[in-house]
Design an enzyme around this catalytic site. Sequence first.
Site, mmCIF file in Angstrom:
data_model
loop_
_atom_site.group_PDB
_atom_site.id
_atom_site.type_symbol
_atom_site.label_atom_id
_atom_site.label_comp_id
_atom_site.label_asym_id
_atom_site.label_seq_id
_atom_site.Cartn_x
_atom_site.Cartn_y
_atom_site.Cartn_z
ATOM 1 C CG HIS A 45 28.581 39.712 14.283
ATOM 2 N ND1 HIS A 45 29.349 40.690 14.021
ATOM 3 C CD2 HIS A 45 28.991 38.524 13.347
ATOM 4 C CE1 HIS A 45 30.262 40.098 12.778
ATOM 5 N NE2 HIS A 45 29.795 38.923 12.455
ATOM 6 C CG ASP B 193 27.722 34.370 16.039
ATOM 7 O OD1 ASP B 193 28.338 33.315 16.591
ATOM 8 O OD2 ASP B 193 26.884 34.968 16.704
ATOM 9 C CB THR B 194 32.131 35.528 10.817
ATOM 10 O OG1 THR B 194 31.378 36.657 11.187
ATOM 11 C CG2 THR B 194 32.663 35.869 9.516
ATOM 12 C CB ILE B 195 32.599 30.337 8.427
ATOM 13 C CG1 ILE B 195 32.189 30.825 7.143
ATOM 14 C CG2 ILE B 195 31.448 29.792 9.257
ATOM 15 C CD1 ILE B 195 32.874 30.593 5.798
ATOM 16 C CG MET C 221 35.918 33.688 11.533
ATOM 17 S SD MET C 221 35.416 31.850 11.513
ATOM 18 C CE MET C 221 37.038 31.126 11.990
#
Length: 525
Positions: A345, A347-349, A429
């Site tokens: 993936h 998608d992370t902050i 990220m």
Amino acid sequence: MRDFHFPGRSSVLAADGMCATSHPLAAKAAVDVLQAGGNAMDAAIAGAVLLGICEPQMTGIGGDCFVLFKPAGSEEIKALNGSGRAPAAASAAALRDKGHETVPLYGPEAVTIPTAVDAFCRLNADWGKLGLDQVLAPTIHYAEAGVPVAPRVAFDWPKAGEALSGHGRKHYMIEGAPGRVGQTFRAPGQAEVLRRIAAQGRDGFYTGEVAEDMVAELRARGGVHTLDDFASAESFYSEPVSGDYKGTELVEHPPNGQGTTAILMLNILRQFDLAGMEPLGAERAHIEAEAAKLAYDARNRFIADPDHTVRLEHMLSLETAKRLAALIDPKRAMAAAKPVSEAVHKDTIYITVVDKDRMAVSLIYSIYHGFGSGIASEKFGILFQNRGAGFSLEDGHPNEMGGGKRPMHTIIPGMLKRAGKVLMPFGVMGGAYQPNGHARLVTNMIDYGLDVQDALDAPRSFSDAGKMNVERGYSDTVRAELAEMGHDVVVPDGPLGGGQAIVIREDGILEGGSDPRKDGIALGY
């Protein structure tokens, strides 16, 4: 110093406090908390939770977090593991019997118990100065009033939104469609949940009506989750791991995160004269790609739940790195290592905050894939992560799915130390890219002398799942040279990762950098 003839941004300098993160509203909320008397922990939690509204495809209270932090007046780095367990009844054998080779990405099977909320409550109680009501107030406000959709969020929404189903579409589409730049996204259900957490602590989330709403949706989808699984969710403190790179110490979160992968990768890169290579040349990109393949192969074999991880010292050993480096052909690409699963993936902050007393926090918070599992609870709209897709279904593997186990996580906060002092909290990220991103940022600064902003701006490459992803910032000549070496070169649709960092300079000034691949900023006062 950057060339001011060209577009770009300068590092941000401030004396009293700073936040660097991927959305301006979250950075401002964090700095507001600092100026209201909160410390770096309060500010980091405030900004992180708000990012779940500003970047709903990236994170939310249905996810997990990892945290590294340095208390004020100390140079000791502490770690907090806020990752969740599989429900007690989860079974790899049951999925194998159904014909699955990997955990389904968008079903209840991939939903582990979200544990970020427990982590935030614990960190606030143990290390914060302000009450949860003040810390959560910015998010409660924006969840109700709404946040204008930012450009990078709008870029991600159509593709990520394909995962949404049922109540997920109701809560995370705007008028039935992906959010467009400038449209307002609201999450009133989450505002109510946060009010309950502010008043009741973790019990406002893990017990009572909120937990019942979550369990009811997962059970309706065929999940094996129970109220007991949610009530028993618990974060815990652990000891960081570290490794030396040319006199600078890279400190990472221990397993079940993949931080040791970054340390191993840097140890492999130490065996080569990176500083003698062109920073944006094919030789450096090739050596880095080969080091990543070897380090990630070790990750896939060994990293799992802390109670099940094997051969951790083997991964951290310089001798291991030397043996792996000897396998690298400087002129020819090797075959890619088999991934732990297909669940890669991006998608992370990430958020980092340093306050006036020089408490430093490095916090990463995620729901795994874009919009996680795509499943949201009916009443409150809590979007569930699909972290269980990080498990292996291989019988006997250390990371094999099992009841009450934590899966291997891709999210990793980082810190650098030099001469015993914390130099820089940072994060990059980008899912599987993160260890490679840590290594790239560190080598950009140490081997090539780039300042923090230039080090984040610089073009990136990454060998992943058999493809050599090379950003458009590289020349066509370099791409051709990499192809001649045997790499399957592609230009990725989106950028590779996104990073944030704050340097604590020797003169006491804070210097922040924010990746242009995201919507965010570094902001200080």
